[in-house]
Design a protein around this motif. Structure first.
Motif, PDB file in Angstrom:
ATOM      1  N   THR A 285       0.837  -1.197   0.000  1.00 19.02           N
ATOM      2  CA  THR A 285       0.000   0.000   0.000  1.00 19.02           C
ATOM      3  C   THR A 285       0.872   1.247   0.000  1.00 19.02           C
ATOM      4  O   THR A 285       1.797   1.373   0.815  1.00 19.02           O
ATOM      5  CB  THR A 285      -0.898   0.027   1.248  1.00 19.02           C
ATOM      6  OG1 THR A 285      -1.585  -1.211   1.348  1.00 19.02           O
ATOM      7  CG2 THR A 285      -1.913   1.161   1.170  1.00 19.02           C
ATOM      8  N   ALA A 286       0.567   2.159  -0.895  1.00 21.89           N
ATOM      9  CA  ALA A 286       1.302   3.418  -0.948  1.00 21.89           C
ATOM     10  C   ALA A 286       0.919   4.297   0.243  1.00 21.89           C
ATOM     11  O   ALA A 286      -0.262   4.381   0.598  1.00 21.89           O
ATOM     12  CB  ALA A 286       0.992   4.147  -2.249  1.00 21.89           C
ATOM     13  N   THR A 289      -2.056   6.493  -0.204  1.00 22.26           N
ATOM     14  CA  THR A 289      -3.381   5.881  -0.095  1.00 22.26           C
ATOM     15  C   THR A 289      -3.897   5.970   1.334  1.00 22.26           C
ATOM     16  O   THR A 289      -5.078   6.250   1.571  1.00 22.26           O
ATOM     17  CB  THR A 289      -3.329   4.413  -0.544  1.00 22.26           C
ATOM     18  OG1 THR A 289      -2.888   4.350  -1.906  1.00 22.26           O
ATOM     19  CG2 THR A 289      -4.689   3.742  -0.416  1.00 22.26           C
TER      20      THR A 289
END
Length: 375
Positions: A285-286, A289
């Motif tokens: 997950t960035a 985000t």
């Protein structure tokens, strides 16, 4: 990581013999076709003699349901309570964490799959009675004990006995759970708990069915029950998986539901996914985000929305909802600042911060310590 610590107390009773790991289980009934049905969780496993439920640890033995892992653990570790994650429950203190084996969901992204999906009793290498666990927590100066790594719903009887032993010593009990449990056992279970972190894994039935082999509504029911029917302090965690449950629309719906059904003061943690088990094809997950999800939650009225599994001092800290002061500064599991007064109020404006706080924060820090319980 610090070396393994061995905890020994001369006054303890001896460890239970191996046969003591099998104890009668509650919440089941006989069916007309000769099977028995487990009524602990919404899977309602129906078993012939010798069969185990999907959780692996609850089994039919002759004409009764048994728990096969009572008094046995996959290991013990002293963690910061923020790792559960709990940001409003005794911040900075140490928690004695342990789990058993098995799980009543089948999440394809499980990050403790070696424990929760284990089908080997040998995984349960550490044995301890409820009294021993409570004594070990006291010896290690832990303010709480956490049932974690796999869901305590499936070791219901053991978790309750441990919680009762801890309560006698003034030690709190924390359930880290997916909330996938039936109403009657849920009510009994939470009478013995002080705090919980509930995994709200997504906000669509499709995700729960396809990715977790479960259903969404029982989890929502557990959250509503905790809010309306108990005094248990609870927080919510949603692990954001790229392309699965991280769309703006789904996060809007999830945070709006929390606001409408649970109110603005229930802390929500958006945490970062890393590829694991059956989802190795997904990217991590960035951080952006998580920040976007946090902003959506705040925009929808939630006062305490956090980012997790990343270094993010803003998203990991607790801010006064009235004047904006930083009440508890954090970087991952490290406390950087503390501006709550002795009664848990903002020192600048006097606004109470919801949670369970002591006059001063704990000083355990970010480190973790593996421990071995022994006679």
């Amino acid at each position: 990581m610090p070396p393994l610590a061995k905890v020994t107390t001369a006054a303890r009773p001896p460890l239970q013999p191996r046969d003591a790991s099998i104890v009668p289980g509650r919440y089941w009934h006989a069916l007309a076709d000769g099977r028995i049905q487990c009524d602990l969780c919404p899977r309602f496993c129906r078993l012939h003699d010798g069969q185990r439920g999907l959780c692996f640890v609850r089994a039919r033995q002759h004409d009764r349901m048994v728990l096969t892992t009572y008094g046995r653990s996959s290991g013990f570790c002293v963690d910061p309570v923020e790792k559960k994650p709990l940001n409003h429950f005794l911040p900075g203190t140490a928690v004695l964490s342990f789990g058993t084996a098995g799980c009543n969901l089948a999440c394809r992204f499980c990050q403790n799959w070696d424990i929760s999906k284990s089908r080997e009793i040998d995984t349960l290498a550490d044995a301890a009675s409820p009294v021993e666990i409570a004594q070990a927590a006291a010896d290690l100066r832990c303010r709480s004990v956490a049932f974690t790594y796999n869901d305590p719903v499936i070791f219901h009887e053991y978790a309750i006995d441990v919680a009762d032993a801890c309560r006698e010593r003034g030690i709190k009990s924390v359930a880290v759970t997916a909330g996938y449990v039936c109403p009657k056992p849920r009510a009994e279970f939470y009478r013995h708990m002080d705090a919980a972190n509930v995994d709200l894994k997504a906000f669509t039935e499709r995700f729960y069915q396809r990715v977790c082999s479960g259903h969404l509504q029982p989890v929502l029911d557990t959250l509503i029950y905790l809010k309306r029917e108990t005094s248990v302090w609870f927080e919510i965690t949603t692990l954001l998986i790229p392309g699965e449950n991280d769309s703006e629309g789904e996060i809007e719906a999830l945070t709006q539901w929390i606001m409408e059904e649970l109110g603005p003061d229930v802390p929500l943690h958006f945490t970062a996914f890393h590829p694991d088990w059956k989802m190795m094809d997904k990217p991590p997950t960035a951080p952006a985000t998580l920040t976007r999800a946090r902003q959506i939650g705040i925009r929808n009225g939630l006062r305490y929305v956090y980012t997790g599994n990343v270094h993010d001092a803003v998203g990991g800290s607790t801010w006064c909802n009235q004047c904006g002061a930083c009440l508890i500064g954090r970087d991952w599991y490290r406390l950087l600042a503390w501006t709550l007064d002795a009664e848990g109020r903002c020192r600048r404006c006097g606004t109470p911060c919801p949670g369970v706080f002591e006059p001063r924060p704990g000083d355990w820090g970010a480190h973790r310590r593996l421990v071995r319980l022994s006679a």
